[in-house]
Design a protein around this motif. Structure first.
Motif, PDB file in Angstrom:
ATOM      1  N   ARG A   1       3.898 -19.703  14.085  1.00  0.00           N
ATOM      2  CA  ARG A   1       3.070 -18.569  14.450  1.00  0.00           C
ATOM      3  C   ARG A   1       2.985 -17.332  13.675  1.00  0.00           C
ATOM      4  O   ARG A   1       3.493 -17.510  12.380  1.00  0.00           O
TER       5      ARG A   1
ATOM      6  N   TYR B   1      -0.524 -10.911  14.298  1.00  0.00           N
ATOM      7  CA  TYR B   1      -0.179 -11.558  15.693  1.00  0.00           C
ATOM      8  C   TYR B   1       1.371 -11.217  15.752  1.00  0.00           C
ATOM      9  O   TYR B   1       2.092 -11.366  14.856  1.00  0.00           O
TER      10      TYR B   1
ATOM     11  N   GLN C   1      -2.000 -18.200  23.226  1.00  0.00           N
ATOM     12  CA  GLN C   1      -3.134 -17.809  23.484  1.00  0.00           C
ATOM     13  C   GLN C   1      -4.108 -19.323  23.539  1.00  0.00           C
ATOM     14  O   GLN C   1      -4.938 -19.771  22.689  1.00  0.00           O
ATOM     15  N   TYR C   2      -3.867 -19.843  25.074  1.00  0.00           N
ATOM     16  CA  TYR C   2      -4.320 -21.295  25.139  1.00  0.00           C
ATOM     17  C   TYR C   2      -6.029 -21.053  25.584  1.00  0.00           C
ATOM     18  O   TYR C   2      -6.336 -19.895  25.977  1.00  0.00           O
ATOM     19  N   PRO C   3      -7.104 -21.729  25.087  1.00  0.00           N
ATOM     20  CA  PRO C   3      -6.706 -22.869  24.598  1.00  0.00           C
ATOM     21  C   PRO C   3      -6.699 -22.968  22.869  1.00  0.00           C
ATOM     22  O   PRO C   3      -6.646 -23.975  22.464  1.00  0.00           O
ATOM     23  N   GLU C   4      -6.768 -21.812  22.101  1.00  0.00           N
ATOM     24  CA  GLU C   4      -6.548 -22.125  20.949  1.00  0.00           C
ATOM     25  C   GLU C   4      -5.276 -22.431  20.341  1.00  0.00           C
ATOM     26  O   GLU C   4      -5.138 -22.947  19.388  1.00  0.00           O
ATOM     27  N   GLU C   5      -4.243 -21.784  21.185  1.00  0.00           N
ATOM     28  CA  GLU C   5      -2.838 -22.120  20.897  1.00  0.00           C
ATOM     29  C   GLU C   5      -2.602 -23.201  21.829  1.00  0.00           C
ATOM     30  O   GLU C   5      -2.732 -22.781  22.962  1.00  0.00           O
ATOM     31  N   ARG C   6      -1.837 -24.247  21.177  1.00  0.00           N
ATOM     32  CA  ARG C   6      -1.372 -25.305  22.389  1.00  0.00           C
ATOM     33  C   ARG C   6       0.258 -25.488  22.007  1.00  0.00           C
ATOM     34  O   ARG C   6       0.508 -25.842  20.784  1.00  0.00           O
TER      35      ARG C   6
END
Lengths: 583, 239
Positions: B51, B56, B63-68
């Motif tokens: 991360r 950031y 930050q779903y769905p960009e981050e999973r």
């Protein structure tokens, strides 16, 4: 083998004491696992043990075949065995005062060793074997062996899918060479078409070159095979046996009425298996009978219909029944009505139909339909391919209805004396004559199938065959045999008796049946005298076997996601429910 | 986190209000700056995530769905039918998964190959993912390692229910697997060329004794490696 029967040579000098008198004169008394057993002389140990509830495992033994004693699975300790050897229980008769032991460590050890030998070259391809679930190798392995294989060289390779004949497929690798099939073909089917070729662990079951297994009783070798070597070509890969439920039924292939198990899942019949009945079919049936289930699944009429050809339209069954009653009544009043009864329908069907024909329509002559005659032999198959001709005669006699052949009906239609027809069952001996029935003004047909006869009908009422109803067939000897409901009627179809009762009600008769049992209770008294000591409720003690019950919930596209059978989607209950939801 | 609240009358400082208001602003500002620049989570799984970068924070919120979040080892995801190396399914239509399935969501129709040492294969293999309860019994029941839930993804949502009924075309995917005992390797198959067969034999693995063996898992997805990493992280956190 024969040597083992001889007693050990007695020492010459010592005088033998006389044998003690039998404990039960006329019988042989012995002890099996500490339990005393009294049997007729000549009874084998395996049968005697079974009578006191001691299970001795076996593969090659079959009570209706000669004794081969070659699988060595049934070896037990017997006190009169020469040199204390283990003896084959299937071959040794019980002798007076003998003590048999079936659960000693020696016997257990032998059973484990025999199983290891039998499984040595077995491919263990249960995943693709149709016998899985009813295989004695699986059962006995779990019960007596439970050891991994110690074989460290490649297994024997033999033929994996040998088509022995039109009905039987052989997997030579799975075979344990018990020779039950060879003995069956030689001794029961009287057609010695199978044999063992080669020697030792290269041996395999085979037919003679250029001579396939074409006996009409070849299907029984699939049943006698204790492992998955001989499998039915028709049933091959169609489903798993543990999903299927079995209903006690009767084969409708001929007038013999062989007792069967009807294996079904959801509302599809998968196969017939012979059910034991000493008086009728022992435990065999013919291949034509085995394959005669197909009309239960395919080509069924499942909705009521009025009009022929282009005018045909699907209507509710209640509407069709009412229209049928009106049309039939008008024809009966004009004196131009005829009734066609089919000997494929059950006794209950025909009693209800005769009742309505006599009381409601005033008919005194009926015509007999039914399938045309086929081949006949001296073993099981009868030329008459209808299961209930005798029952038809009894029902007609009870109501004072005279029976005429189908040809007379055709002549009547052509001559113009018959303008309306009520057909209870649409099987006819002369398929070509069906076209002539299109001249009729009114043709009310209660039909299983949607064939040419059903298409010629002005009012078609869908009927349920014997898989979907309780009832009785009377075979050619006059023996009444019950069959039980396997699954509820498909679609809009109902048994003939329900359709006949509905027509009778519309004609003003006091008729209302919920079950086949009620039909027989109400109307059966008229024929009870001819059926001897037949009791409607007494089915043989072998119970109905239940397999899996598929979940009722359906999916939106109408396909049964969780079902394991091949129900054509338009006939399944789930499909109808799904459709009802989506509308 | 609950904390004990003393039930007593406010003292002089509290009844003056302003010192408490200033203290409250202080707390707020501390959390604000901590979350903005210095947020740290004690969970090693969260710490291990790649991360950060300018702008950031190391905030725990994804930050779903960009981050999973990666799924844990042993996650039971969407089913797949494991292919053989020649593209056919490993499945032999033995119905063991359908037998074990408590939701009865698997539908199979068996057919017969004319040219393969495995005679039986699924003509139809349908899973109703809406009815599936993701218990994984089908994977455990399979004697041929032909069905797995190792795709690492959950069933994608859809606007049509019919799209949740997965058939063989969609299920048969992912890396292929061969074992030394496989009949098409031992006996050969007319549908596989001899060179390809040799290649497959060379690559074939011994059959795993337990389902979580590394050998039974998809290449690049090692349960053992993941478990080892998790163990190391836990130990590092203790120290």
């Amino acid at each position: 083998m024969a040597d083992e029967k001889k007693p050990a040579v007695p020492p010459p000098a010592a005088a033998r004491p006389p044998p003690p008198p039998p404990k039960n004169p006329g019988f042989v008394t012995a002890t099996i696992d500490g339990r005393e057993v009294v049997v007729k002389p000549g009874t084998t140990v395996i049968e005697a043990a079974k009578s006191v509830g001691v299970e001795i495992p076996f593969y090659c033994y079959h009570k209706r075949l000669s004794i081969a004693a070659n699988c060595r699975m049934c070896l037990v300790e017997m006190s009169n065995a020469p040199m204390g050897k283990l003896m084959p229980a299937c071959q040794m008769p019980v002798a007076e005062g003998v003590a048999v032991k079936t659960d000693t460590p020696r016997v257990k050890d032998q059973q484990r060793a025999v199983l290891e030998f039998l499984l040595l070259n077995h491919p263990v391809d249960c995943a693709i074997c149709d016998q899985a679930g009813e295989c004695k190798l699986q059962d006995y392995y779990m019960k007596f062996n439970r050891q991994p294989s110690r074989l460290d060289v490649p297994k024997n390779v033999k033929g994996k899918r040998v088509a022995l004949g039109p009905t039987v497929t052989l997997d030579q690798e799975r075979c344990i060479l018990c020779t039950r099939c060879v003995r069956f073909m030689r001794e029961v089917a009287k057609a010695p078409q199978l044999g063992v070729a080669e020697r030792g662990n290269e041996s395999f079951i085979t037919t003679f070159p250029g001579q396939p297994l074409v006996s009409k009783y070849a299907g029984n070798v699939v049943d006698v095979c204790p492992v998955g070597a001989l499998t039915s070509t028709d049933f091959r890969f169609r489903g798993r046996v543990w999903f299927m439920s079995s209903a006690r039924s009767v084969c409708t292939g001929c007038a013999r009425g062989c007792n069967t198990f009807l294996d079904y899942l959801n509302d599809t019949t998968y196969r017939y298996r012979p059910r034991e009945n000493e008086a009728v079919n022992k435990e065999w049936m013919c291949d034509d009978g085995r394959l005669s289930y197909k009309y239960l699944n395919t080509g069924r009429a499942l909705a009521a219909r009025t009009g022929r050809g282009a005018q045909a339209q699907v209507v509710g069954r209640a509407v069709a029944e009412k229209q049928a009653a009106e049309a039939l009544f008008a024809q009966a009043r004009a004196g131009t009505l005829a009734v066609l009864l089919s000997p494929v329908a059950s006794l209950e069907d025909l009693l209800a139909a005769c009742h309505v024909a006599k009381e409601g329509l005033g008919i005194s002559v009926a015509y007999v339909g039914g399938r045309p005659d086929g081949w006949q032999d001296e073993f099981l198959k009868r030329a008459d391919e209808n299961p209930n001709r005798k029952g038809l005669e009894l029902a007609a006699q009870a109501y004072g209805i005279a029976l005429r052949p189908f040809a007379d009906l055709v002549a009547g239609v052509q001559g113009g004396q018959v303008k309306g027809l009520w057909a209870v069952g649409t099987e006819v001996p002369d398929a070509a004559a069906v076209a002539k029935l299109e001249a009729l003004e009114v043709l009310v047909a209660q039909s299983y199938g949607d064939g040419p006869f059903a298409r010629a009908a002005t009012i078609l009422l869908p009927a349920s065959p014997h898989s979907e109803a309780d009832g009785t067939f009377v075979n050619f000897e006059g023996r009444a045999q019950r069959f039980e409901l396997a699954y509820y009627p498909r679609g809009e179809s109902r048994p003939h008796w329900a359709l006949a009762a509905a027509i009778g009600q519309a004609l003003g008769l006091e008729l209302s049946f919920a079950t086949g049992q009620e039909v027989f209770r109400t109307l059966g008294s008229k024929v009870a005298g001819a059926l001897g000591d037949f009791q409607w409720d007494s089915m043989p003690s072998i119970g109905k076997r239940f397999g899996i019950v598929p979940l009722a919930a359906g999916t939106v596209d109408g396909r049964l996601a969780g079902n394991r059978d091949r129900v054509p989607s338009e006939t399944s209950e789930d499909y109808r429910r799904a459709l009802a939801r989506s509308r | 986190m609950p904390y004990p609240l003393k039930n007593q009358p406010a003292d002089l400082r509290e009844s003056m209000y302003f010192p408490e208001i200033i203290r409250g602003f202080g707390d707020l500002a501390r959390h604000f700056f901590k979350n903005l620049f210095f947020s740290r989570d004690r969970n090693p799984d969260v710490l291990a995530r790649k991360r950060g970068g300018f702008g950031y924070s190391d905030n725990v919120t994804l930050q779903y769905p960009e981050e999973r979040a990666p799924y844990p080892p042993g996650y039971r995801g969407l089913h797949r039918l494991v292919p053989r190396e020649d593209g056919r399914p490993r499945c032999v239509a033995c119905y063991m998964c359908a037998t074990a399935c408590p939701a009865q969501c698997i539908y199979i129709e068996a057919g017969e190959y004319a040219d393969d040492p495995i005679e039986k294969y699924p003509v139809k293999f349908v899973i109703d993912e809406m009815r599936c309860i993701v218990c994984g019994f089908c994977v455990e029941a399979c004697p041929k390692d032909a069905i797995r839930m190792d795709s690492g993804e959950h069933t994608p949502p859809s606007y049509e229910r019919a799209a949740q009924i997965w058939d063989q075309k969609r299920l048969l995917r992912g890396p292929s697997v061969s074992y030394q005992y496989d009949p098409w390797l031992r006996r050969g198959s007319p549908s596989i060329s001899p060179e390809k067969l040799e290649e497959m034999r060379a690559r074939a693995k011994p059959f795993p004794s337990v389902a979580t063996d590394e050998a039974s898992q998809t290449p690049g997805f090692s349960v053992r490696a993941l478990a080892q990493e998790a163990r190391e992280r836990a130990e590092a956190a203790k120290r």
